[in-house]
Design a protein around this motif. Sequence first.
Motif, PDB file in Angstrom:
ATOM      1  N   LEU A 241       0.828  -1.207   0.000  1.00  0.00           N
ATOM      2  CA  LEU A 241       0.000   0.000   0.000  1.00  0.00           C
ATOM      3  C   LEU A 241       0.862   1.257   0.000  1.00  0.00           C
ATOM      4  O   LEU A 241       0.516   2.251  -0.646  1.00  0.00           O
TER       5      LEU A 241
ATOM      6  N   VAL B 137       2.038   2.280  -3.573  1.00  0.00           N
ATOM      7  CA  VAL B 137       1.071   2.644  -4.619  1.00  0.00           C
ATOM      8  C   VAL B 137       1.374   4.003  -5.245  1.00  0.00           C
ATOM      9  O   VAL B 137       1.374   4.129  -6.485  1.00  0.00           O
TER      10      VAL B 137
ATOM     11  N   GLU C 104       2.081   4.489  -9.268  1.00  0.00           N
ATOM     12  CA  GLU C 104       1.268   5.375 -10.113  1.00  0.00           C
ATOM     13  C   GLU C 104       2.146   6.385 -10.840  1.00  0.00           C
ATOM     14  O   GLU C 104       1.934   6.682 -12.022  1.00  0.00           O
TER      15      GLU C 104
ATOM     16  N   LYS D  74      -4.419  -0.123  -9.775  1.00  0.00           N
ATOM     17  CA  LYS D  74      -5.351  -0.229  -8.643  1.00  0.00           C
ATOM     18  C   LYS D  74      -5.983  -1.623  -8.584  1.00  0.00           C
ATOM     19  O   LYS D  74      -6.210  -2.170  -7.507  1.00  0.00           O
TER      20      LYS D  74
ATOM     21  N   VAL E 175      -3.373  -3.996  -7.113  1.00  0.00           N
ATOM     22  CA  VAL E 175      -3.262  -3.761  -5.674  1.00  0.00           C
ATOM     23  C   VAL E 175      -4.439  -4.397  -4.938  1.00  0.00           C
ATOM     24  O   VAL E 175      -4.269  -5.023  -3.885  1.00  0.00           O
TER      25      VAL E 175
END
Length: 215
Positions: A126, A129, A133, A153, A156
Motif C-alpha cells: 500500500l 502505490v 502510479e 489499482k 493492488v
Amino acid sequence: VEQFNASPSHALLRIRRRRASPLWFKAVAEATLESKGHEYVATTVLSNLFPEYLPGLWAVRNDWNGWLMNDSGLPIEESDPLETETADMIGARLAEMQQARVPQVDALLNHGFIDQRIPALRNAMLSMVPYLEDAVLSQRAAAAPAIGIGRVKEIVEIFENVCYDLEEAGIPDTVVHNDLNSGNILIDGCSCVFTDWALAAVGNPLVALDQLQQY
C-alpha cells in the motif's frame, strides 16, 4: 587456502586440510539489516537453534562478523543432474526446517530477521502505490502496451484480497531463506543443508516452496 570472494564487505575462503575435509571461512560487513552483515547474525542464530540444517559451525569471530564452518557437500548446481528422489529429499528437508522454526518466530524477529509476514507485506504494498502510479504516468516506451492507473489499482486490490485470504488460512509464519538458488543448497549423500542466509526473513513458508520449484 583458496580465496573465492573478497570485497570491502565480504570474504569467502576455503581451507584445505591434508587428512580431513576442507573448512570454509566467511566474513561479512557490519551486522546491520542495511548490510550484508545480516548474514552473520542469521547464520549464528540458526546454527545455534537448528544446527542440522546449516553447515556445521566450528567457531565465530564477532569483531570480524566471521565464522568457520564445515564443508557440507556440493551445491546442487555442481552435482550430477538432479534426480527426482534428491529433489523430494530437498523439499522434505526444507519443510522440516520450517516446521521446526515455527515456535521461534518471535525470537528470530528479535534478532533482526526481516519481517515478511503477510500484514507487513500488505502494508508495504500500500505504501508503494503512489510510486507505482508515478511510474505508470512516466511510461515512454512504445514496445509494449502502457499500463494504466486503473490496472495498477486492480492489481493492488487483488494483492490485498490474496493477503486477507492467506491470513484467514492460518498458515503459521516461519523462517524464509529468500535466496534458495542452486548454489545455496548443499548435497552430501542422502542429506542436504542450506547456506547463505543474507536475506533471512520471517514469513509465509509457501514463498520458499515457490522459490524451490523455480530451481
